[in-house]
Enzyme design. Sequence first.
Site, PDB file in Angstrom:
ATOM      1  N   SER A 145     -13.284 -52.104  -9.374  1.00  0.00           N
ATOM      2  CA  SER A 145     -12.333 -53.863 -10.418  1.00  0.00           C
ATOM      3  C   SER A 145     -14.134 -54.673 -10.005  1.00  0.00           C
ATOM      4  O   SER A 145     -13.893 -56.012 -10.231  1.00  0.00           O
ATOM      5  CB  SER A 145     -11.718 -54.100 -10.188  1.00  0.00           C
ATOM      6  OG  SER A 145     -10.684 -53.594 -10.402  1.00  0.00           O
ATOM      7  N   ASN A 154     -13.021 -47.406 -17.284  1.00  0.00           N
ATOM      8  CA  ASN A 154     -11.665 -48.104 -18.625  1.00  0.00           C
ATOM      9  C   ASN A 154     -10.411 -47.660 -18.968  1.00  0.00           C
ATOM     10  O   ASN A 154     -10.946 -46.558 -19.247  1.00  0.00           O
ATOM     11  CB  ASN A 154     -12.730 -49.120 -19.394  1.00  0.00           C
ATOM     12  CG  ASN A 154     -13.101 -48.098 -20.583  1.00  0.00           C
ATOM     13  OD1 ASN A 154     -11.942 -47.312 -20.809  1.00  0.00           O
ATOM     14  ND2 ASN A 154     -14.251 -48.199 -20.729  1.00  0.00           N
ATOM     15  N   ASP A 171     -19.298 -45.804 -13.505  1.00  0.00           N
ATOM     16  CA  ASP A 171     -18.465 -45.418 -15.398  1.00  0.00           C
ATOM     17  C   ASP A 171     -19.545 -44.734 -15.817  1.00  0.00           C
ATOM     18  O   ASP A 171     -19.802 -42.754 -16.038  1.00  0.00           O
ATOM     19  CB  ASP A 171     -17.825 -45.824 -16.364  1.00  0.00           C
ATOM     20  CG  ASP A 171     -16.955 -45.370 -16.768  1.00  0.00           C
ATOM     21  OD1 ASP A 171     -16.894 -43.786 -16.500  1.00  0.00           O
ATOM     22  OD2 ASP A 171     -15.997 -45.360 -18.230  1.00  0.00           O
ATOM     23  N   GLY A 220     -17.029 -55.180 -10.065  1.00  0.00           N
ATOM     24  CA  GLY A 220     -18.803 -55.091 -10.910  1.00  0.00           C
ATOM     25  C   GLY A 220     -18.200 -56.150 -12.287  1.00  0.00           C
ATOM     26  O   GLY A 220     -17.722 -57.336 -12.036  1.00  0.00           O
ATOM     27  N   VAL A 221     -18.222 -55.153 -13.258  1.00  0.00           N
ATOM     28  CA  VAL A 221     -18.342 -55.860 -15.022  1.00  0.00           C
ATOM     29  C   VAL A 221     -16.639 -56.664 -14.807  1.00  0.00           C
ATOM     30  O   VAL A 221     -16.626 -57.348 -15.088  1.00  0.00           O
ATOM     31  CB  VAL A 221     -17.747 -54.546 -15.540  1.00  0.00           C
ATOM     32  CG1 VAL A 221     -17.628 -55.500 -17.345  1.00  0.00           C
ATOM     33  CG2 VAL A 221     -19.936 -54.131 -15.930  1.00  0.00           C
TER      34      VAL A 221
HETATM   35  N1  APR Z   1     -21.795 -45.462  -7.001  1.00  0.00           N
HETATM   36  C1  APR Z   1     -22.114 -45.906  -6.333  1.00  0.00           C
HETATM   37  N2  APR Z   1     -21.620 -47.122  -7.145  1.00  0.00           N
HETATM   38  C2  APR Z   1     -22.012 -48.296  -8.143  1.00  0.00           C
HETATM   39  C3  APR Z   1     -22.704 -47.314  -8.592  1.00  0.00           C
HETATM   40  C4  APR Z   1     -22.911 -45.944  -8.324  1.00  0.00           C
HETATM   41  N3  APR Z   1     -23.859 -45.178  -9.220  1.00  0.00           N
HETATM   42  N4  APR Z   1     -22.651 -47.737  -9.671  1.00  0.00           N
HETATM   43  C5  APR Z   1     -22.387 -49.337  -9.685  1.00  0.00           C
HETATM   44  N5  APR Z   1     -21.388 -49.456  -8.400  1.00  0.00           N
HETATM   45  C6  APR Z   1     -20.859 -50.229  -8.415  1.00  0.00           C
HETATM   46  C7  APR Z   1     -20.840 -51.900  -8.730  1.00  0.00           C
HETATM   47  O1  APR Z   1     -22.024 -52.344  -8.036  1.00  0.00           O
HETATM   48  C8  APR Z   1     -19.401 -52.374  -8.279  1.00  0.00           C
HETATM   49  O2  APR Z   1     -19.681 -52.566  -6.917  1.00  0.00           O
HETATM   50  O3  APR Z   1     -19.559 -49.980  -8.322  1.00  0.00           O
HETATM   51  C9  APR Z   1     -18.329 -51.113  -8.440  1.00  0.00           C
HETATM   52  C10 APR Z   1     -17.754 -51.301  -9.646  1.00  0.00           C
HETATM   53  O4  APR Z   1     -18.499 -51.957 -10.731  1.00  0.00           O
HETATM   54  P1  APR Z   1     -18.579 -51.342 -12.099  1.00  0.00           P
HETATM   55  O5  APR Z   1     -18.515 -50.317 -12.730  1.00  0.00           O
HETATM   56  O6  APR Z   1     -19.034 -51.980 -13.146  1.00  0.00           O
HETATM   57  O7  APR Z   1     -16.738 -51.747 -12.263  1.00  0.00           O
HETATM   58  P2  APR Z   1     -15.232 -52.368 -12.655  1.00  0.00           P
HETATM   59  O8  APR Z   1     -15.929 -53.683 -12.047  1.00  0.00           O
HETATM   60  O9  APR Z   1     -14.303 -51.515 -12.033  1.00  0.00           O
HETATM   61  O10 APR Z   1     -15.429 -52.236 -13.966  1.00  0.00           O
HETATM   62  C11 APR Z   1     -15.087 -51.449 -14.985  1.00  0.00           C
HETATM   63  O11 APR Z   1     -17.124 -51.338 -16.058  1.00  0.00           O
HETATM   64  O12 APR Z   1     -18.373 -50.104 -17.373  1.00  0.00           O
HETATM   65  C12 APR Z   1     -17.284 -50.464 -17.615  1.00  0.00           C
HETATM   66  O13 APR Z   1     -15.843 -48.852 -17.974  1.00  0.00           O
HETATM   67  C13 APR Z   1     -16.347 -49.130 -17.462  1.00  0.00           C
HETATM   68  O14 APR Z   1     -15.579 -51.026 -18.904  1.00  0.00           O
HETATM   69  C14 APR Z   1     -14.791 -50.402 -17.701  1.00  0.00           C
HETATM   70  C15 APR Z   1     -15.419 -51.308 -16.328  1.00  0.00           C
END
Ligand code: APR
Length: 174
Positions: A118, A25, A35, A120-121
């Site tokens: 992007s 983020n 992250d 996930g969250v």
């Molecule tokens: N290895 C590979 N992929 C992962 C892992 C891991 N250890 N953990 C999660 N993922 C995948 C999730 O399943 C998803 O497909 O990474 C992808 C992105 O998800 P998020 O981590 O939620 O990232 P994003 O959607 O970009 O959101 C960013 O989430 O916590 C935070 O600090 C970060 O605020 C920011 C937000």
Amino acid sequence: MISQLQTLQGDIISLDVDAIVNAANSSLLGGGGVDGAIHRAAGPELLAECRMLNGCRTGEAKITKGHRLKAKHIIHTVGPVWNGGRNGEADKLRACYTNSLRLAAEHGLQSIAFPCISTGVYRFPADQAAEIAVDATQTFLETPCSIQRVIFCCFSAADRARYEALIDGKKMDG
Ligand code: APR
């Protein structure tokens, strides 16, 4: 130099590559998802280095050392939050891939692994995100650079299948 696109299903923190990409983020000070996993595995030295970077805008990328990871570097990029698709989300996600690859090339790196930024969250639709990731990467690699291997590291089997289909489809086109 011929670059290869590969897919993997698994945890990005275990990869022995020149750089893994973090879906961060804009604070660059950690969070949940990938992250959180990267910060836990890389250790507090990563947070200390990130504090010096003054954050990062959506679509841009910054590089740190890998600290306790096997990966030598971490490229932190900030994906867009999905808000229906009319707020430039696609262009911003494309910029994440292009700017991360550019930074890797500027540092002479040969191997880089991306998570599904992007999706996930931040709720970006997975199909469209995968298309953007593969297209942006292939376009970037049309110009010769140090990068020889790009890994799309997917957490789910469904994501991996999406990337495989896209990469195979492009091979058949070409
Ligand atoms: N290895 C590979 N992929 C992962 C892992 C891991 N250890 N953990 C999660 N993922 C995948 C999730 O399943 C998803 O497909 O990474 C992808 C992105 O998800 P998020 O981590 O939620 O990232 P994003 O959607 O970009 O959101 C960013 O989430 O916590 C935070 O600090 C970060 O605020 C920011 C937000």
